[in-house]
Design an enzyme around this catalytic site. Structure first.
Site, PDB file in Angstrom:
ATOM      1  N   HIS A 183       0.827  -1.207   0.000  1.00 39.38           N
ATOM      2  CA  HIS A 183       0.000   0.000   0.000  1.00 39.38           C
ATOM      3  C   HIS A 183       0.862   1.258   0.000  1.00 39.38           C
ATOM      4  O   HIS A 183       2.098   1.191   0.078  1.00 39.38           O
ATOM      5  CB  HIS A 183      -0.956  -0.007   1.198  1.00 39.38           C
ATOM      6  CG  HIS A 183      -0.274   0.047   2.538  1.00 39.38           C
ATOM      7  ND1 HIS A 183       0.068   1.221   3.155  1.00 39.38           N
ATOM      8  CD2 HIS A 183       0.125  -0.941   3.377  1.00 39.38           C
ATOM      9  CE1 HIS A 183       0.646   0.969   4.316  1.00 39.38           C
ATOM     10  NE2 HIS A 183       0.690  -0.348   4.470  1.00 39.38           N
ATOM     11  N   CYS A 199       3.508  -4.684   6.723  1.00 40.26           N
ATOM     12  CA  CYS A 199       3.133  -4.436   5.337  1.00 40.26           C
ATOM     13  C   CYS A 199       4.257  -3.799   4.533  1.00 40.26           C
ATOM     14  O   CYS A 199       5.218  -3.258   5.078  1.00 40.26           O
ATOM     15  CB  CYS A 199       1.887  -3.568   5.270  1.00 40.26           C
ATOM     16  SG  CYS A 199       0.402  -4.467   5.787  1.00 40.26           S
TER      17      CYS A 199
END
Length: 223
Positions: A183, A199
């Site tokens: 992301h 992440c």
């Protein structure tokens, strides 16, 4: 150049699912906690143009200050040294690069931030689907570690303050959501660092570029 250790890769595939409750969370304050004075460097006009402000998206995105990002992490086309077929996404957690393999023997290479020690993961998976301006929902395990996130148990609305940024790619192994994402994050100082809870983060302009070029279902390899 990436050297793929197949034995470590197979072990890592199991570790990816075992540690999947880590989730995603990155804030500017976490980057500032590193405490060092940022080193600024000259930025060529063509690089500044790649990372210019985006004003025609659902929400405006400011220009990224690339003087804060080491040159090796600027987006560029490089020979495909990953050994993976065209269409694959490869994340090198040691050198902090993400490669999107193209069909001409080349790959687009992006600089990334990755999960801090204790939240790192590796293995094979795939990009199940993509979202523009996604909601962010912290896993229950993360809320236990950070009770202040309770207000987002059922999701945080999209927007500039959302830690998922303008785009997200959702990572599954088989039919199981790993809870890991690729992301966006606007904090330049996190690129090349290990800060978040697991992440893979790209600058907003880079995650939009990757989102526009990668297909849902694409294979993913994290080494």
């Amino acid at each position: 150049m990436i050297t793929l250790n197949r034995r470590a890769l197979l072990a890592g595939s199991a570790a990816l699912l075992a540690s999947s409750l880590a989730g995603c969370a990155t804030t500017a304050s976490s980057a500032r906690s590193q405490g060092s004075t940022p080193v600024r460097r000259p930025v060529p006009p063509e690089v500044a143009s790649m990372y210019a402000a985006v004003l025609d998206d659902e929400y405006p995105i400011r220009a990224s200050d690339m003087s804060l990002v080491p040159e090796q992490f600027w987006r560029q086309e490089v020979p495909n040294t990953t050994g993976e077929p065209a269409g694959s996404v490869v994340v090198d957690t040691t050198d902090r690069f993400l490669y999107h393999v193209r069909d001409n023997g080349m790959a687009t290479r992006y600089g990334v931030g990755i999960g801090a020690a204790g939240f790192s993961w590796s293995g094979r998976a795939h990009i199940a689907y993509k979202r523009s301006w996604p909601r962010w929902t912290p896993p229950s395990d993360m809320i236990k570690r950070h009770p202040e996130l309770e207000i987002y148990r059922y999701g945080m609305e999209p927007g500039p303050e959302n830690p998922m940024g303008p785009r997200a790619l959702y990572i599954h192994q088989g039919n199981k959501d790993t809870l890991y994402r690729i992301h966006g994050n606007e904090d330049e100082k996190t690129i090349g660092q290990a800060i978040s809870s697991g992440c893979v983060r790209l600058l907003p302009q880079d995650i939009i570029h990757l989102y526009d070029n990668v297909r849902s279902g694409s294979p993913l390899l994290v080494v």
